[in-house]
Write an enzyme that holds these catalytic residues in place. Sequence first.
Site, mmCIF file in Angstrom:
data_model
loop_
_atom_site.group_PDB
_atom_site.id
_atom_site.type_symbol
_atom_site.label_atom_id
_atom_site.label_comp_id
_atom_site.label_asym_id
_atom_site.label_seq_id
_atom_site.Cartn_x
_atom_site.Cartn_y
_atom_site.Cartn_z
ATOM 1 N N GLY A 154 0.761 -1.125 0.105
ATOM 2 C CA GLY A 154 0.010 0.168 -0.057
ATOM 3 C C GLY A 154 0.872 1.229 -0.134
ATOM 4 O O GLY A 154 0.748 1.961 -0.709
ATOM 5 N N GLU A 155 1.852 1.366 0.882
ATOM 6 C CA GLU A 155 2.711 2.403 0.641
ATOM 7 C C GLU A 155 3.438 2.700 -0.389
ATOM 8 O O GLU A 155 3.700 3.902 -0.834
ATOM 9 C CB GLU A 155 3.711 2.602 2.210
ATOM 10 C CG GLU A 155 4.572 3.889 2.223
ATOM 11 C CD GLU A 155 4.987 4.012 3.550
ATOM 12 O OE1 GLU A 155 5.371 5.278 3.524
ATOM 13 O OE2 GLU A 155 4.702 3.273 4.572
ATOM 14 N N SER A 156 3.880 1.642 -0.919
ATOM 15 C CA SER A 156 4.576 1.691 -2.201
ATOM 16 C C SER A 156 3.719 2.310 -3.335
ATOM 17 O O SER A 156 4.143 3.196 -4.078
ATOM 18 C CB SER A 156 5.157 0.277 -2.609
ATOM 19 O OG SER A 156 5.977 -0.233 -1.758
#
Length: 142
Positions: free
Chosen positions: A62-64
């Site tokens: 998700g952060e990527s």
Amino acid sequence: MGEVATSEGLQWATARGMGALAEKMGIEFTEFGIDRSVATMPVEGNTQPVGLLHGGAYVVLGESLGSMSANLHAGPGRLAVGVDINATHTRSATSGIVTGVCTPLHLGRSMTVHEIVVTDERGRRCSTIRITNMIKDVPQER
């Protein structure tokens, strides 16, 4: 920056690189643009001791997606940095690949908010992630 076509977005993401952690986890972008970005990640190699996809792996996916999407939106000379992330895991993947679909909830001059929905190979939602990024000017080197 305006609308960026998926092919241009993928070229931008490939040139920028995803970072060592995302590469180590096997994350691959398949679609990348301002309005929607998609990436996959294998379950194998990213599990916790009982064989379930690790909750932190969902968050890395998700952060990527969210941070890279925010940086594409920020444009040249600007940098998006994460200031908040949260995840709700609703199902456990145990094999195959998971797919994250990232869509913007807010695209501002100084802040972005993205939602990433991660599903298993059967299309079942496994995790919902929300990330907020602050956009600032790239720092001047001294």
